[in-house]
Structures are given as C-alpha cells and as structure tokens.
Design a protein around this motif. Structure first.
Motif, PDB file in Angstrom:
ATOM      1  N   ARG A 457       0.822  -1.217   0.000  1.00 57.03           N
ATOM      2  CA  ARG A 457       0.000   0.000   0.000  1.00 57.03           C
ATOM      3  C   ARG A 457       0.851   1.259   0.000  1.00 57.03           C
ATOM      4  O   ARG A 457       0.353   2.337  -0.328  1.00 57.03           O
ATOM      5  CB  ARG A 457      -0.929  -0.012   1.220  1.00 57.03           C
ATOM      6  N   ARG A 458       2.133   1.135   0.382  1.00 53.07           N
ATOM      7  CA  ARG A 458       3.023   2.296   0.424  1.00 53.07           C
ATOM      8  C   ARG A 458       4.049   2.267  -0.696  1.00 53.07           C
ATOM      9  O   ARG A 458       5.082   2.923  -0.622  1.00 53.07           O
ATOM     10  CB  ARG A 458       3.697   2.360   1.796  1.00 53.07           C
ATOM     11  N   ALA A 459       3.745   1.523  -1.745  1.00 52.65           N
ATOM     12  CA  ALA A 459       4.619   1.442  -2.914  1.00 52.65           C
ATOM     13  C   ALA A 459       4.086   2.331  -4.025  1.00 52.65           C
ATOM     14  O   ALA A 459       2.967   2.838  -3.972  1.00 52.65           O
ATOM     15  CB  ALA A 459       4.717  -0.009  -3.381  1.00 52.65           C
ATOM     16  N   ASP A 460       4.922   2.490  -5.050  1.00 48.45           N
ATOM     17  CA  ASP A 460       4.510   3.201  -6.267  1.00 48.45           C
ATOM     18  C   ASP A 460       4.102   2.227  -7.361  1.00 48.45           C
ATOM     19  O   ASP A 460       3.164   2.492  -8.106  1.00 48.45           O
ATOM     20  CB  ASP A 460       5.662   4.077  -6.773  1.00 48.45           C
ATOM     21  N   ILE A 461       4.821   1.125  -7.464  1.00 45.95           N
ATOM     22  CA  ILE A 461       4.531   0.098  -8.463  1.00 45.95           C
ATOM     23  C   ILE A 461       4.357  -1.222  -7.714  1.00 45.95           C
ATOM     24  O   ILE A 461       5.272  -1.666  -7.007  1.00 45.95           O
ATOM     25  CB  ILE A 461       5.668  -0.024  -9.497  1.00 45.95           C
ATOM     26  N   VAL A 462       3.192  -1.838  -7.860  1.00 45.35           N
ATOM     27  CA  VAL A 462       2.886  -3.090  -7.192  1.00 45.35           C
ATOM     28  C   VAL A 462       2.635  -4.147  -8.258  1.00 45.35           C
ATOM     29  O   VAL A 462       1.746  -3.989  -9.103  1.00 45.35           O
ATOM     30  CB  VAL A 462       1.659  -2.952  -6.264  1.00 45.35           C
ATOM     31  N   LEU A 463       3.429  -5.213  -8.201  1.00 45.10           N
ATOM     32  CA  LEU A 463       3.350  -6.267  -9.202  1.00 45.10           C
ATOM     33  C   LEU A 463       2.811  -7.534  -8.545  1.00 45.10           C
ATOM     34  O   LEU A 463       3.398  -8.025  -7.568  1.00 45.10           O
ATOM     35  CB  LEU A 463       4.728  -6.531  -9.806  1.00 45.10           C
ATOM     36  N   PRO A 464       1.700  -8.088  -9.044  1.00 44.81           N
ATOM     37  CA  PRO A 464       1.082  -9.250  -8.397  1.00 44.81           C
ATOM     38  C   PRO A 464       1.863 -10.522  -8.678  1.00 44.81           C
ATOM     39  O   PRO A 464       2.145 -10.856  -9.831  1.00 44.81           O
ATOM     40  CB  PRO A 464      -0.299  -9.301  -9.046  1.00 44.81           C
ATOM     41  N   VAL A 465       2.235 -11.231  -7.622  1.00 44.17           N
ATOM     42  CA  VAL A 465       2.977 -12.470  -7.785  1.00 44.17           C
ATOM     43  C   VAL A 465       2.148 -13.647  -7.272  1.00 44.17           C
ATOM     44  O   VAL A 465       1.256 -13.495  -6.447  1.00 44.17           O
ATOM     45  CB  VAL A 465       4.343 -12.436  -7.061  1.00 44.17           C
ATOM     46  N   THR A 466       2.493 -14.792  -7.798  1.00 47.51           N
ATOM     47  CA  THR A 466       1.782 -16.010  -7.441  1.00 47.51           C
ATOM     48  C   THR A 466       2.111 -16.449  -6.017  1.00 47.51           C
ATOM     49  O   THR A 466       3.171 -16.140  -5.469  1.00 47.51           O
ATOM     50  CB  THR A 466       2.167 -17.143  -8.400  1.00 47.51           C
ATOM     51  N   THR A 467       1.183 -17.196  -5.446  1.00 44.47           N
ATOM     52  CA  THR A 467       1.444 -17.874  -4.178  1.00 44.47           C
ATOM     53  C   THR A 467       2.037 -19.246  -4.465  1.00 44.47           C
ATOM     54  O   THR A 467       2.099 -19.700  -5.608  1.00 44.47           O
ATOM     55  CB  THR A 467       0.153 -18.039  -3.374  1.00 44.47           C
ATOM     56  N   THR A 468       2.447 -19.932  -3.407  1.00 47.79           N
ATOM     57  CA  THR A 468       3.044 -21.259  -3.546  1.00 47.79           C
ATOM     58  C   THR A 468       2.136 -22.212  -4.309  1.00 47.79           C
ATOM     59  O   THR A 468       2.617 -23.001  -5.137  1.00 47.79           O
ATOM     60  CB  THR A 468       3.336 -21.834  -2.150  1.00 47.79           C
ATOM     61  N   LEU A 469       0.835 -22.148  -4.075  1.00 44.68           N
ATOM     62  CA  LEU A 469      -0.084 -23.110  -4.694  1.00 44.68           C
ATOM     63  C   LEU A 469      -0.293 -22.849  -6.175  1.00 44.68           C
ATOM     64  O   LEU A 469      -0.894 -23.681  -6.859  1.00 44.68           O
ATOM     65  CB  LEU A 469      -1.439 -23.078  -3.979  1.00 44.68           C
ATOM     66  N   GLU A 470       0.215 -21.732  -6.682  1.00 40.34           N
ATOM     67  CA  GLU A 470      -0.015 -21.345  -8.067  1.00 40.34           C
ATOM     68  C   GLU A 470       1.227 -21.521  -8.938  1.00 40.34           C
ATOM     69  O   GLU A 470       1.272 -21.013 -10.047  1.00 40.34           O
ATOM     70  CB  GLU A 470      -0.493 -19.882  -8.108  1.00 40.34           C
ATOM     71  N   ARG A 471       2.224 -22.243  -8.443  1.00 38.02           N
ATOM     72  CA  ARG A 471       3.444 -22.443  -9.221  1.00 38.02           C
ATOM     73  C   ARG A 471       4.110 -23.759  -8.817  1.00 38.02           C
ATOM     74  O   ARG A 471       3.735 -24.384  -7.811  1.00 38.02           O
ATOM     75  CB  ARG A 471       4.402 -21.280  -9.008  1.00 38.02           C
ATOM     76  N   GLU A 472       5.096 -24.152  -9.585  1.00 37.77           N
ATOM     77  CA  GLU A 472       5.857 -25.365  -9.317  1.00 37.77           C
ATOM     78  C   GLU A 472       7.206 -25.005  -8.710  1.00 37.77           C
ATOM     79  O   GLU A 472       7.757 -23.937  -8.979  1.00 37.77           O
ATOM     80  CB  GLU A 472       6.090 -26.146 -10.612  1.00 37.77           C
ATOM     81  N   ASP A 473       7.748 -25.950  -7.912  1.00 40.29           N
ATOM     82  CA  ASP A 473       9.045 -25.682  -7.298  1.00 40.29           C
ATOM     83  C   ASP A 473       9.562 -26.952  -6.641  1.00 40.29           C
ATOM     84  O   ASP A 473       8.905 -27.998  -6.645  1.00 40.29           O
ATOM     85  CB  ASP A 473       8.924 -24.559  -6.269  1.00 40.29           C
ATOM     86  N   LEU A 474      10.762 -26.830  -6.068  1.00 43.08           N
ATOM     87  CA  LEU A 474      11.348 -27.835  -5.192  1.00 43.08           C
ATOM     88  C   LEU A 474      11.351 -27.267  -3.787  1.00 43.08           C
ATOM     89  O   LEU A 474      11.678 -26.091  -3.592  1.00 43.08           O
ATOM     90  CB  LEU A 474      12.792 -28.140  -5.601  1.00 43.08           C
TER      91      LEU A 474
END
Length: 761
Positions: A457-474
C-alpha cells in the motif's frame, strides 16, 4: 493446463497436500508422515483468493501522473491498474534512469522475508540475482531474527553456524542432560517453522521424551507459556531484559563458592580473568553477587544461589533463545550465557554446554539429514555498499551519515529506488511511524506481492505475484527428511506471475534477458536444479516429480556441540584469534564501543521496568512471535483471524494489571507510548509476570494517524540498534501504558484492498 485433484507441496511451517475441488476451492491435508502438523496449515485455504490479493499490476496515481520523486502520499493515494507491458516498461525505464543518473548503489534490493519455501521461486534469490546482473545494488546483511548473534558469535567461537546450525541433538540431550536452564524458554509455538519447510515435526515428541527421561528445566522467562507443560519445570518469572543480571549473579555464586571448572577455563577459554575481575567488582567497584542480581531481575537471591548450586551439581545445558538478542545490548545475554556455560565446564560434553535457539526454530537440535539442497545459483553483487538489515529506515532518512559495524565505519548510500520482493518491512521493522516517513523519501518504491500488505500500500509500483499453490518448485528445509516436489495446485489468480517471469521480462527490456534466464523456463530451471544436484542412486526428475517427494538419507542421531574441540583443542582449534572460546575478546575491546565492551557486562537498557521511563509507561511489552501465523504471513487466514479479539490482535496481561485499569476480558484496549499507539483485545492470564504485557507481532499494520487499529506492536517499539557492534534490531521489548478504549473504534481497512481504478484510455 489440467491440474491434478491432489497436489504435494510444502511451506515454511510444513509439508502438506492440497485437494482441489470442482468449484475451484481447496482443502489442505497434512503430510501423512507428519506426527504433529502445524496449525498454521489452517490459514492456507481461506487466504488463497482473499479480497486482499493483488489481482493486476497497479501504480500509485501520483507516481503515474507526475513521475518519480519523494512523496508523503504513499499509502494515501489510489492505485491505477495497468497492463503488464505498461508496468514493466515503466519499471525498466525507471531502473535505467536511477542507474544512469545515480549509480547502482542508489538501488536498494530490499528482499527480506519468508515468501516461499521453494528453492527456485525464492524471492530474495531471484531479485538479488537480477539486480546483480543489472550492475549491482545496495544490499543488507544478517537478519532481524539473529542480527546480533551473527556478528557476535564469530568473535567468541569463530563461527556462528557452529552454534546456530550444529547445536547438540535432542537425542543427546535426552540421553545425557540432567538440567536445562532455558533463558527465554523453549516456546512450542515457534518449532513448527523452519526455512524451506519440514516434513515431520518432531520437537513436541522430543520434549515429551525429555520429560520421560527425567530432565529438569529451569524456565527463565516472564511468560510461563515459553515452555510446554509436562516437563519437570521450575519457573523463574524474571523481569524482562534482565537475563544478563541473573546470569552474572549465577556466575558470581559459582566463582565465590568455587563451583566453577577452573581447569576447563584454563585449557579451552581465554579472557576469563577479565570477566572474573568484573564479577568481583574489581573493575567498577560493584560486586555482581546474587543480591545485586536479585535487585534487578526480580528473582530472590536465595533462589539464584540455589539454582547456581543445582547447575554445578548437574550435567547442565544453558540455552538462550533468539528473542533475548533482539533487545538493546542484545549481545550480552548470548555472551554471558556462553561464559556461564564455560564456567560449568560442560561445553563439548554430551548433554552439557551452551545452546542458542532451542524453541526458536524447528530445526535447532534436529537430527535430520545434513544434505546440501538444490538452489538457484547466486551472482556476485558488483556493488559493495550494504547496511545491517535492521537499519533500513536510517539509510533512507540519513543518506551519507556514518555508522559503525563490527569494528569498521561505513556510510549510508543515497537510495533512490527500493525494489522489494518477498517481504513486508511494515511487519518486522520497528517504529513504523518512522518507517512511514522513511518510505516517503525514495523516488520510487517497487513491491512484488500476492497481497495488499502495508508495504504494498506504500509502494509506487505493485506487481502481483503467485502464491506457492499457483506455481511449481522444489521444497526442503535445513535438516528436513524429504525433498518435496511442489506441484501447482490451482491456476494463478487474476494476472499474477512468478517473480522469475517478472524479472525475466525486465531483464529482456534492460538487455540481459538471455543471461538471466540461461534459455530456461521456470519448469526447465526446476528440472535442471534437481538433475544437477541428484546422484546416481537417486531417481530421475520424472520419477521424483511423479512420486511427489524424495526421502533423504538420515543424519546422525547423537551429536554434541564442540565435541571435537573438547577432545583436541590444539588439533581442532576454533577459528578465533586464540583458537579458544573468547570469554573476553581483545578484538571487540579494541573497537572501543561503550555499548559493547570486550566481555559480558550488565548494561541497563533505556526501556525496562527499572528505568525512569517506566514512571510514565509502567508496563513492559514483549512483542514475540505469533502462534497463529508465520510473522505476518496469512494474517487474513482462518486460524489467525480466529485468534483475534474484537477483530484485533490479543494482548495478554496479568489480572492484577487489568483490574488496576478497569479492564475486563475481551475489552478493547489502547496500548501506547510516546512513539505511537495501537488497539488490541484484552486477554487475562496469571501465566505472565505482573507488570508485563504480551502482544505478538504480525497483525497487518492499519494506521489511522498514529494509532494502528489492528494491533501491530511495532507501532510502539524503538528503531534503535542493539549496539554499534552488530546494529541488530531491538524490536522484542518496549515500555507502554494500557487503558480501556471507550467509544467506537476506527474501522479496520486492511481486510480489503486500497482504492483501485482501472486505467483510463
């Protein structure tokens, strides 16, 4: 793509399975081999599509209309949703502008946090790799959790990890320890958490085994809940911030009654003579005996003497929680605890010696695998400028000012762009009113976030990122028994993208896209990291991914801190200047720091119940870790919301303190001092020392003027360093007053997004 009905994944609080329903909702199932699953799993499902999710790239109206520059409107203006191409074009241009005009050290890579347990989608690693390839950035050192110990311990024992990552195993303690003296306790609420995750939570069973083995515990804490029930416990409800005084009183008793191990001190330590002179008052005329300690710590002198005798007559383990070094002069509890353990002569013996962090993190004392896990390759940062991590507000407010750190003098860089991913400083930093002023100074603040946190809320540019359940990983943590294949369970919400995808697109715009990606997609990176890591006896990536997990080889069940050093101090010396444990350090003494001399000392903090400030603010606030979430993560989840009182964070206080203020259970109260105020819900308990109140960290910061209406204690804590040695944070304690809140409270705003408009064409 077609997603499986049930998917494996992990988190910092444990591995689990996700069951996807036809309506898009999910259910969370604990890992079948986990004997004690974390209650924090209950936050996951409800938070996944919460209204506070960031659904599209958004830019603050003032920055979009007028361009970059300092602004006190951050947090007060609406956001405008834009397309990804526009957001990335604007950000790439701003990164290039700042670099070309001010140099790379004007960019602060502020990725500090616990965003994902994944080894590839680790936000800090991704952002720092990107910024290093961009030409460099100002970074930070150490952590809020251990900022003091990470600087101090190398001076005392040569290697911080020797204490923090190689503590004696629980099995060794069960087999050999007779008495644990637990300064700060061993809080059960913390042991579900390990960076990278844990598949099998076993600390509760380990503590039960200690009870069955007859191990006694001296709990030194103002909070009885800092040690689980069931153990043979004697509670010493100490005055907060006076653990060092008690340690000195114990040490003096050992010395005066000739109960200390002089042979151990002579062979394995250096500098005890200076500490001895201090205990006996030959340095300053003040004898640090049990009566002197009692007057400060609130424990009877006879009880201090009796405890010292018990310690000398038993195989004793002295432990200090991480929380005790998150205070002013936080070096001293760690140093004095080590000196006390050395006087007992048990360091290097099974079940004896010193521990730092039992109950602070789930892997301390764990006997799981000691295996290096796959991870994203780091890129060296070409810029040498840095700050101790907790000095971010000082850096933003005072560019060019000098600061001391570990014996050297540095200057704060002039930061023009803050790029933050994977963290929420408006949770973990102190004096949030001051941090709000600091965040007004840069030209641009960029935040990658799944949720509309106070930082977003105190940023100028906010970029939406995925949560853990929305991506693959190790996924896998330190000493974890398994490496987890983290499958995607649901499609990304709205326009959310992985940090990797965002940074790859930015790198392409800035001319180093191929170098950043190395020609790999995120899935190809995950397969590459696994394949490069595995040995011939481990399954192929395809088999591993299909199985969902890989059992790692077990580690040793019994091990003892400094065992090799004890057996052969000449052949296996410590990497200190003396090769021995430095009870007094000539190096630290040579720095000439009045707030951290060359051996353990009692230094009165500015804020404790014996300070003049207590006349106006007579309650000592402990701002500890929450039991219902990890830091501020998923505060909108079911478990975290269920712990609130009248929608606010609960404040625990003694019934006598409540009665003196006309406060009843579940009352809304105002907690305040000269720095700020917050609202909280009253919970009364006799399991807390009178004069002490407890308000956990992590309630999403919701300021209405100087009042946080949600209950974030960092509206009250002081943004001062522990000392000039470490510059560690001091957010554990503050002096406050509490009063019953009358009238209708301001409404909570953190449970809904800030004002957002679509881009007008």
């Amino acid at each position: 793509m077609t997603l499986p009905t049930t998917s494996p994944t992990t988190s910092h609080w444990g591995a689990y399975r996700v069951r996807r329903h036809e309506d898009g909702s999910v259910a969370v199932l604990p890992h079948p081999r986990d004997p004690d699953p974390s209650p924090l799993l209950g936050n996951v499902a409800g938070a996944l599509a919460h209204p506070t999710r960031v659904r599209a790239p958004a830019i603050r109206r003032g920055w979009l209309d007028h361009g970059p520059g300092p602004s006190d409107r951050r947090g007060a203006e609406e956001f405008v949703e834009v397309g990804w191409d526009e957001a990335l074009d604007l950000l790439a241009a701003e990164l290039a502008r700042v670099r070309d005009r001010y140099g790379n050290e004007a960019v602060y890579g502020g990725s500090y946090g616990w965003a994902s347990a994944g080894r590839f989608h680790h936000a800090q690693s991704q952002l720092h790799r990107f910024l290093a390839m961009f030409g460099g950035y100002t970074g930070s050192r150490n952590s809020y959790s251990l900022g003091t110990s990470l600087v101090l311990l190398p001076h005392l024992v040569g290697d911080a990890d020797a204490v923090l990552r190689s503590a004696s195993s629980w099995q060794t303690i069960e087999d050999a320890t007779e008495l644990i003296v637990a300064f700060g306790g061993m809080p059960a609420k913390n042991v579900h958490v390990v960076p990278g995750g844990v598949t099998r939570h076993r600390t509760a069973a380990r503590l039960a085994a200690l009870a069955a083995a007859g191990v006694r515990v001296a709990l030194v804490s103002p909070l009885r809940d800092d040690l689980p029930e069931g153990l043979d416990t004697t509670w010493y409800p100490i005055v907060p911030a006076t653990d060092v005084a008690l340690m000195l009183g114990l040490a003096h008793t050992l010395l005066a009654e000739d109960l200390h191990d002089r042979a151990f001190l002579d062979r394995y330590c250096t500098g005890f003579e200076a500490f001895e002179r201090y205990l006996l008052g030959r340095a300053d005329g003040v004898v640090k005996d049990a009566a002197w300690a009692s007057a400060r710590c609130g424990i009877a002198a006879a009880d201090i003497v009796a405890l010292a005798r018990r310690m000398a007559a038993s195989r004793t383990l002295v432990t200090v929680t991480w929380s005790l070094q998150r205070v002013q002069h936080g070096e001293q509890p760690v140093w004095a605890g080590l000196a006390l353990a050395a006087m007992l002569g048990g360091i290097g013996l099974p079940g004896g010696g010193f521990g730092h962090g039992y109950g602070s993190m789930g892997d301390v004392g764990d006997d799981g695998p000691r295996v290096r896990l796959p991870g994203l390759p780091a890129v060296p940062n070409p810029v040498g400028a840095f700050i101790p991590v907790a000095r971010v507000a000082d850096m933003l407010l005072h560019p060019g000012a000098s600061f001391r750190y570990d014996g050297a003098t540095y200057a704060y860089p002039d930061i023009r762009l803050v790029h933050w991913a994977g963290g929420n400083p408006f949770h973990h930093h102190q004096d949030l009113g001051r941090l709000r002023r600091a965040f007004a100074r840069p030209d641009t603040v960029v935040v990658h976030e799944p949720y509309w946190t106070a930082t977003a809320r105190r940023a100028d540019i906010v970029l939406p990122v995925t949560t853990t359940l929305e991506r693959e990983d190790l996924g896998g943590g330190r000493r974890d028994s398994h490496l987890i294949a983290m499958h995607r369970a649901v499609e990304p919400l709205g326009q959310a993208r992985d940090d990797y995808a965002i940074l790859a697109a930015l790198a392409g715009r800035l001319g180093f896209g191929d170098r950043f990606t190395e020609g790999r997609t995120a899935r190809q990176w995950i397969e590459h990291l696994y394949t490069s890591w595995r040995n011939d006896e481990q399954p192929s990536f395809e088999r591993f991914w299909a199985d969902g997990e890989l059992r790692l080889p077990p580690g040793p069940r019994r091990f003892t801190l400094f065992e090799r050093f004890r057996a052969d101090p000449a052949g296996a010396p410590l990497s200190t200047p003396s090769g021995r444990i430095e009870i007094a350090s000539e190096a630290v003494a040579g720095f000439g720091l009045p707030d951290c001399p060359g051996h353990p000392v009692w230094l009165e903090p500015d804020e404790w119940l014996g300070a003049p400030a207590a006349a106006r603010h007579p309650l000592h606030l402990i701002a500890d870790q929450p039991a219902t979430r990890l830091h501020s993560q998923l505060d909108v989840g079911e478990v975290s919301r269920g712990s609130k009182v009248a929608g606010r964070e609960p404040l625990t206080m003694h019934p006598d303190d409540a009665a003196a203020r006309g406060i009843a259970p579940d009352d809304l109260v105002r907690v305040f001092n000269d720095r700020g105020a917050c609202l909280a819900g009253a919970v009364l308990s006799e399991r807390i020392r009178p004069g002490v109140v407890r308000l956990a960290t992590g309630a999403w910061y919701d300021p209405h003027g100087a009042l946080c209406v949600h209950g974030n204690p960092n509206a009250l804590t002081a943004d001062v360093p522990s000392s000039e040695l470490s510059q560690g944070c001091t957010g554990q304690h503050a002096l406050v007053q509490v009063e019953r809140y009358a009238g209708d409270p301001p409404p909570l705003t953190v449970l809904r997004p800030p004002p957002i408009r679509k881009r007008r064409r």
